[in-house]
Design a protein around this motif. Structure first.
Motif, PDB file in Angstrom:
ATOM      1  N   CYS A  27       0.851  -1.017   0.057  1.00 19.31           N
ATOM      2  CA  CYS A  27      -0.147   0.097   0.076  1.00 19.31           C
ATOM      3  C   CYS A  27       0.673   1.343  -0.143  1.00 19.31           C
ATOM      4  CB  CYS A  27      -0.902   0.130   1.236  1.00 19.31           C
ATOM      5  SG  CYS A  27      -2.042  -1.183   1.135  1.00 19.31           S
ATOM      6  N   LEU A  28       1.984   1.191   0.753  1.00 17.99           N
ATOM      7  CA  LEU A  28       2.831   2.461   0.836  1.00 17.99           C
ATOM      8  C   LEU A  28       3.662   2.711  -0.548  1.00 17.99           C
ATOM      9  CD1 LEU A  28       4.555   2.179   4.305  1.00 17.99           C
ATOM     10  CD2 LEU A  28       2.489   3.400   3.711  1.00 17.99           C
ATOM     11  N   ALA A  29       3.755   1.357  -1.265  1.00 19.22           N
ATOM     12  CA  ALA A  29       4.405   1.507  -2.679  1.00 19.22           C
ATOM     13  C   ALA A  29       3.241   2.234  -3.665  1.00 19.22           C
ATOM     14  CB  ALA A  29       4.648   0.286  -3.174  1.00 19.22           C
ATOM     15  N   LYS A  30       1.781   1.892  -3.367  1.00 22.75           N
ATOM     16  CA  LYS A  30       0.959   2.678  -4.090  1.00 22.75           C
ATOM     17  C   LYS A  30       0.852   3.999  -3.651  1.00 22.75           C
ATOM     18  CE  LYS A  30      -2.249   2.194  -7.379  1.00 22.75           C
ATOM     19  NZ  LYS A  30      -3.077   0.935  -7.280  1.00 22.75           N
ATOM     20  N   LEU A  31       1.204   4.441  -2.633  1.00 26.94           N
ATOM     21  CA  LEU A  31       1.149   5.892  -2.038  1.00 26.94           C
ATOM     22  C   LEU A  31       2.531   6.448  -2.744  1.00 26.94           C
ATOM     23  CD1 LEU A  31       0.650   8.320  -0.213  1.00 26.94           C
ATOM     24  CD2 LEU A  31       1.892   7.260   1.554  1.00 26.94           C
ATOM     25  N   MET A  32       3.528   5.977  -2.967  1.00 27.14           N
ATOM     26  CA  MET A  32       4.778   6.562  -3.528  1.00 27.14           C
ATOM     27  C   MET A  32       4.345   6.868  -4.886  1.00 27.14           C
ATOM     28  SD  MET A  32       6.984   7.320  -1.299  1.00 27.14           S
ATOM     29  CE  MET A  32       5.517   7.454  -0.198  1.00 27.14           C
ATOM     30  N   LEU A  33       3.633   5.877  -5.663  1.00 28.39           N
ATOM     31  CA  LEU A  33       3.484   5.910  -6.935  1.00 28.39           C
ATOM     32  C   LEU A  33       2.313   7.123  -7.213  1.00 28.39           C
ATOM     33  CD1 LEU A  33       3.268   5.081 -10.051  1.00 28.39           C
ATOM     34  CD2 LEU A  33       1.432   3.326  -9.158  1.00 28.39           C
ATOM     35  N   SER A  34       1.503   7.045  -6.265  1.00 27.35           N
ATOM     36  CA  SER A  34       0.407   8.155  -6.227  1.00 27.35           C
ATOM     37  C   SER A  34       1.003   9.453  -6.215  1.00 27.35           C
ATOM     38  CB  SER A  34      -0.613   7.966  -5.233  1.00 27.35           C
ATOM     39  OG  SER A  34      -1.293   6.588  -5.682  1.00 27.35           O
ATOM     40  N   SER A  35       1.990   9.597  -5.136  1.00 30.16           N
ATOM     41  CA  SER A  35       2.666  11.022  -4.942  1.00 30.16           C
ATOM     42  C   SER A  35       3.182  11.537  -6.240  1.00 30.16           C
ATOM     43  CB  SER A  35       3.394  10.805  -3.626  1.00 30.16           C
ATOM     44  OG  SER A  35       4.678  10.043  -4.231  1.00 30.16           O
ATOM     45  N   ALA A  36       3.888  10.529  -7.271  1.00 32.27           N
ATOM     46  CA  ALA A  36       4.860  11.036  -7.890  1.00 32.27           C
ATOM     47  C   ALA A  36       3.909  11.499  -9.182  1.00 32.27           C
ATOM     48  CB  ALA A  36       5.561   9.886  -8.600  1.00 32.27           C
ATOM     49  N   VAL A  37       2.727  10.489  -9.471  1.00 35.36           N
ATOM     50  CA  VAL A  37       1.851  11.006 -10.530  1.00 35.36           C
ATOM     51  C   VAL A  37       1.158  12.293 -10.179  1.00 35.36           C
ATOM     52  CG1 VAL A  37      -0.246  10.315 -11.329  1.00 35.36           C
ATOM     53  CG2 VAL A  37       1.278   8.694 -11.271  1.00 35.36           C
ATOM     54  N   CYS A  38       0.631  12.467  -8.727  1.00 37.74           N
ATOM     55  CA  CYS A  38       0.124  13.641  -8.383  1.00 37.74           C
ATOM     56  C   CYS A  38       0.793  15.088  -8.657  1.00 37.74           C
ATOM     57  CB  CYS A  38      -0.680  13.741  -6.990  1.00 37.74           C
ATOM     58  SG  CYS A  38      -1.869  12.357  -6.706  1.00 37.74           S
ATOM     59  N   LEU A  39       1.853  14.963  -8.486  1.00 38.78           N
ATOM     60  CA  LEU A  39       2.535  16.162  -8.891  1.00 38.78           C
ATOM     61  C   LEU A  39       2.936  16.647 -10.211  1.00 38.78           C
ATOM     62  CD1 LEU A  39       5.711  15.845  -6.292  1.00 38.78           C
ATOM     63  CD2 LEU A  39       3.782  17.621  -6.217  1.00 38.78           C
ATOM     64  N   PHE A  40       2.670  15.714 -11.047  1.00 40.13           N
ATOM     65  CA  PHE A  40       2.745  15.998 -12.574  1.00 40.13           C
ATOM     66  C   PHE A  40       1.157  16.197 -13.094  1.00 40.13           C
ATOM     67  CE2 PHE A  40       6.597  13.711 -12.187  1.00 40.13           C
ATOM     68  CZ  PHE A  40       7.391  14.387 -12.921  1.00 40.13           C
ATOM     69  N   ILE A  41       0.161  15.628 -12.522  1.00 41.24           N
ATOM     70  CA  ILE A  41      -1.326  15.648 -12.842  1.00 41.24           C
ATOM     71  C   ILE A  41      -2.120  16.179 -11.620  1.00 41.24           C
ATOM     72  CG2 ILE A  41      -3.158  14.790 -13.867  1.00 41.24           C
ATOM     73  CD1 ILE A  41      -1.256  12.539 -15.228  1.00 41.24           C
ATOM     74  N   SER A  42      -2.326  17.537 -11.645  1.00 43.03           N
ATOM     75  CA  SER A  42      -2.969  18.076 -10.412  1.00 43.03           C
ATOM     76  C   SER A  42      -4.270  17.956 -10.220  1.00 43.03           C
ATOM     77  CB  SER A  42      -2.606  19.342 -10.333  1.00 43.03           C
ATOM     78  OG  SER A  42      -3.291  20.271 -11.350  1.00 43.03           O
ATOM     79  N   ARG A  43      -5.216  17.626 -11.353  1.00 43.77           N
ATOM     80  CA  ARG A  43      -6.587  17.518 -11.408  1.00 43.77           C
ATOM     81  C   ARG A  43      -6.900  15.870 -10.597  1.00 43.77           C
ATOM     82  NH1 ARG A  43     -10.117  20.900 -13.816  1.00 43.77           N
ATOM     83  NH2 ARG A  43      -8.796  22.446 -15.089  1.00 43.77           N
ATOM     84  N   PRO A  44      -7.668  15.930  -9.763  1.00 44.73           N
ATOM     85  CA  PRO A  44      -7.769  14.799  -8.832  1.00 44.73           C
ATOM     86  C   PRO A  44      -8.315  13.658  -9.883  1.00 44.73           C
ATOM     87  CG  PRO A  44      -8.371  16.505  -7.564  1.00 44.73           C
ATOM     88  CD  PRO A  44      -8.202  17.191  -8.712  1.00 44.73           C
ATOM     89  N   LEU A  45      -9.168  13.801 -10.394  1.00 43.64           N
ATOM     90  CA  LEU A  45      -9.917  12.582 -11.418  1.00 43.64           C
ATOM     91  C   LEU A  45      -8.973  12.065 -12.396  1.00 43.64           C
ATOM     92  CD1 LEU A  45     -12.345  10.963 -12.183  1.00 43.64           C
ATOM     93  CD2 LEU A  45     -12.908  12.882 -13.797  1.00 43.64           C
ATOM     94  N   PHE A  46      -8.142  12.965 -13.139  1.00 45.67           N
ATOM     95  CA  PHE A  46      -7.215  12.625 -14.122  1.00 45.67           C
ATOM     96  C   PHE A  46      -5.942  12.072 -13.228  1.00 45.67           C
ATOM     97  CE2 PHE A  46      -8.432  16.420 -16.852  1.00 45.67           C
ATOM     98  CZ  PHE A  46      -9.624  15.840 -17.371  1.00 45.67           C
ATOM     99  N   SER A  47      -5.574  12.464 -12.257  1.00 52.37           N
ATOM    100  CA  SER A  47      -4.532  11.704 -11.328  1.00 52.37           C
ATOM    101  C   SER A  47      -5.068  10.342 -11.135  1.00 52.37           C
ATOM    102  CB  SER A  47      -4.370  12.482 -10.070  1.00 52.37           C
ATOM    103  OG  SER A  47      -3.841  13.676 -10.340  1.00 52.37           O
ATOM    104  N   PHE A  48      -6.292  10.083 -10.659  1.00 51.50           N
ATOM    105  CA  PHE A  48      -6.803   8.647 -10.427  1.00 51.50           C
ATOM    106  C   PHE A  48      -6.785   7.859 -11.527  1.00 51.50           C
ATOM    107  CE2 PHE A  48     -10.267   5.519  -9.955  1.00 51.50           C
ATOM    108  CZ  PHE A  48      -9.587   4.940  -8.832  1.00 51.50           C
TER     109      PHE A  48
END
Length: 255
Positions: A171-192
């Motif tokens: 789950c923490l690995a998924k958190l790290m992946l999410s943190s990297a993606v969210c910094l490039f794509i700021s819109r929540p829906l598109f990030s997800f």
């Protein structure tokens, strides 16, 4: 630094979205336990056979389907809401005005989300243990995943704790992946959507990466001798690469 973490924890748990996701998770855990109690057995989803549910194996057997929804949807929604949501809304412009180094804010945010993740998995563990010893048949032995040799009740505690520890790390690995993606794509829906697409795109190239979508079987295999090296290599590489990208991008990002 501790003050940042406390502030982030309050912000996370004061949001209705977090409480809603946590409530949904609890209902899923309870519903799955009730279903296992009614059936008395659980059929593995990948053709491994059927297991009789008892107090010793319930805490990890019940996570077969729940871990899928947890890492595929519930936790990524939480991560995106807290990461992309704050960046897209511009809330972090106020946070960085405080007298801390910039990386400390991002570290505090990720640490708070890590603790929140532990709350989710720890709650499932606690409920599973309590339900197993109160409403399920008691047994002196159980069968580990993929094993034909019965294990004693003394092995059940360590086996269950290791399973939940590894699940939390995934789950923490998924958190790290999410943190990297969210910094490039700021819109929540598109990030997800991007996180979901990346998770589904990369695993056909290397089977253990399916842990980012459906971790149960891969964790069970990792607890055995076969396949454990590839699993741990994937897990460590994901955490290291994604956390590096996340912190470097955060330091350079204009907010």
């Amino acid at each position: 630094m501790l003050g940042i973490w406390r502030s982030e924890m309050e912000r996370i748990w004061n949001r209705r979205s977090t409480l809603l996701l946590y409530t949904i998770f609890l209902l899923m855990v309870i519903a799955n336990i009730v279903s296992l109690k009614i059936n008395g057995t659980m059929k593995f989803r990948f053709g491994e056979g059927i297991a009789t549910v008892n107090n010793l194996n319930l805490p990890w057997l019940m996570m077969s389907e729940i871990s899928l929804f947890l890492i595929l949807a519930l936790l990524p929604i939480l991560y995106v809401d807290q990461l992309s949501g704050d960046i897209h809304s511009g809330a972090y412009r106020l946070y960085v005005l405080r007298p801390y180094r910039r990386f400390q804010f991002w570290l505090g945010k990720l640490f708070a989300l890590s603790v929140t993740t532990i709350v989710f998995t720890g709650t499932a563990l606690l409920i599973g243990i309590l339900a197993g010893w109160t409403i399920f048949p008691r047994s002196l032995t159980f069968f580990k995943y993929g094993s034909a040799e019965a294990s004693t009740s003394l092995d059940a505690m360590s086996y269950t704790l290791v399973f939940y520890l590894v699940l939390t790390l995934v789950c923490l690995a998924k958190l790290m992946l999410s943190s990297a993606v969210c910094l490039f794509i700021s819109r929540p829906l598109f990030s997800f959507i991007s996180i979901l697409f990346i998770s589904m795109f990369i695993y056909p190239f290397y089977k253990p990466l399916v842990m980012l979508i459906d971790p149960f079987q891969q964790i069970m295999l990792a607890l055995r001798v076969d396949g454990s090296i590839r699993f741990w290599m994937c897990l460590i590489v994901i955490i290291l690469i994604c956390s590096t990208i996340s912190f470097v991008r955060w330091q350079k990002k204009t907010i």
